[in-house]
Each structure stands twice: as C-alpha cells, then as structure tokens.
Design an enzyme around this catalytic site. Sequence first.
Site, short mmCIF file in Angstrom:
data_model
loop_
_atom_site.label_atom_id
_atom_site.label_comp_id
_atom_site.label_asym_id
_atom_site.label_seq_id
_atom_site.Cartn_x
_atom_site.Cartn_y
_atom_site.Cartn_z
N LEU A 79 17.62 55.14 22.32
CA LEU A 79 17.49 56.24 23.28
C LEU A 79 18.84 56.95 23.45
O LEU A 79 19.84 56.33 23.79
CB LEU A 79 16.99 55.72 24.63
CG LEU A 79 16.54 56.77 25.66
CD1 LEU A 79 15.53 56.16 26.63
CD2 LEU A 79 17.71 57.34 26.47
N HIS B 279 27.39 48.20 28.71
CA HIS B 279 28.38 49.28 28.79
C HIS B 279 28.13 50.05 30.08
O HIS B 279 26.98 50.18 30.51
CB HIS B 279 28.22 50.20 27.57
CG HIS B 279 29.29 51.21 27.42
ND1 HIS B 279 29.28 52.42 28.10
CD2 HIS B 279 30.42 51.22 26.66
CE1 HIS B 279 30.34 53.12 27.76
NE2 HIS B 279 31.06 52.41 26.89
#
Length: 337
Positions: A127, A231
């Site tokens: 994505l 992240h």
Amino acid sequence: MSFVIRPAATDDLQHLYEMAKLTGGGFTNLPPDRNSLSSKLEGSEAAFLREGPEIVGETFVLVLENTKTNEVRGTCQLFTAVGHQYPFYSYRINTLTQYSKELDRAVTAELLSLVNDLGGTSEVGGLFLHPNERAGGLGLLLARSRYLFVAAHRHRFGNRILAELRGIIDERGGSPFWDAIGGKFFGMSFQEADEFNAIHGNQFIADLMPKHPVYIAMLDEEARKVIGLPHPSGRAAMRMLENEGFSYQGYVDIFDGGPTMLADTDRVRSIADAHHGEIVEDSLEKGEKALIAAGEFKDFRCCYGAREIREDGIAIDAQAAELLHVGKGDKVWSIAR
C-alpha cells in the site's frame, strides 16, 4: 469524490515507477525497478483473468485513480498465498527459560528463530499513497478496498491473512536490525539486500542465513529496541490493522525487524461485516457513508459512496453508481465507512 480503486494494467507502469521512487526504501513490494514492476503487473493481469477456484500463489495489484485527471495516485496489493514460489521467511520471537539448581536461579532469554510456518497465508501489502493525496481518507479507501476484494473472491484466498509493516529505518536509510544480524553474514547494506530481495526474491536468505536461533540479548541496544516496531509512517497503518482484527503474534521481518500482523481471514472486520446486495436504487441522495465495490476480478471497482440497506436490496448514490459502472439490478459489496 472522483477517486476509484481498479485493477492495475501494464499501462500503469510509469505511474507506479514514479511512486516507487517516493517510498524511501524498505518497501519490498514496490521497488523502483521497471523490470520488476513490469513483471508484477503482467502477473497481476494474468491473475485477474484466471477463472479457476484454486489458490495458486498469485498477486493482485490495485490502483487508486483520479477519474477526473486519469492519474494513478496510489496502489495496494493482495497475495493469495505467500511462499508458493519461494519459502516465506520470518523471524519468530520465542522464549527459553533455563534453571540452575546449584545457583537456584532461573534465566529467561528471548530468541529469534528463522521460520517459514506462515507459508500458504494470504497477504495484504504494497500500500502506497502519493504524498500529495494523504487527506480525505484515501489511504483508508486503499486499505479497506482489499478486504472487499477478498470478500468478493473468498475462494481464491487462504484462511489466514497477514500484513507486514515496514520496520525502523535510520536517517541513513539503513536498518539497525539488519546491521546487527543479516549484515554480519551477507556483506551487504540493508538497502542493497532490500533491493535484491525486491527484484530476485529472498531465496538467498535460505541459502546463507544461519539456521540457529539468535539470542536477542546478544544484539546491540539499537537493534534490540526496534524489534517488532513499525516505521513511524506505519503507525497509523498498524492501528487500522488492529481495528480490522489483526494482531502482532511475535513474527518480525527478517530484514528490518518490522512486525507481521496476523488475522483469521473470515474474522477481519471488513470481510465479516461486508454486505452483499442487489441495487434497488442508484440515485440515493442521503445515506450511510460507505465503501462500495462492484464487479469481479478484472471488472472490480471500489469507491466511497452513500448506501441505505433495505429489505429488498441496497440503495446507493448516483456518483458511486457512475464510478462503479453499475445500476439497478447489479450487485455490490459494501461496508460502513
């Protein structure tokens, strides 16, 4: 809203390549390599055209298109069964407790074990939303459209589904986790290994990575503190996955240590709660905000719209009907926004 999700085509190569260059590394499913992307698009087109019910390890690539400008502004992917062509490796965190009678002391240690027991699991991934479009819920549209696709084609997906989140990458573009483990054995930087994996697959991990468990306590602090963390840019994605019913079960990525999220396919919220019904009105003026999808395989489309579920079917708004190329008598899948 003029955005619609549709199957990617080979003509979308340039758009995907330009977006791939914006990912910043660590994004295996969208490498900035034309040949790799071209092969992925060709494989995706073949998957959309195949009609058999078997689960054979395919990749479906979807794109987000602005129908007013015909620009592709985002993408996402579905993998029917990971590990079909090459083993799918992960590290699993295990706990080992040992006791010394002489010292009257128990010691508990955490280990990273190289496993491929997620083979055959379906995956949602890849994505990416163009930085200029990160408003208005388009990321959510990309993410949840995949679940409506699974609901509409349930027979082509496994009973479990996973999502890998990118791990911590430092300001150099490197990975503390990779530097502490993989980098010691391969003589490659994280960026080199990540690029090689994106283009050639991770069989080299099976060939060269030591098979013995790694004691986490023996890693340096920088590596230890990033294990299982996403992240910063992926924290919102992790919350969305948790809202869908995914959970972190101790599996981490072998390259950057990012978390792997797992769920039972039929218990994913946007799959379990998806409504399938026939359109009885295609000019609804007011209704519940929803994601609405129509079409099978190569004709699949998904967008935001308004719906009203009725005893005899479903009513949707005119703009959604236009974007989806549907009208009265057609069937759609939908989920509340």
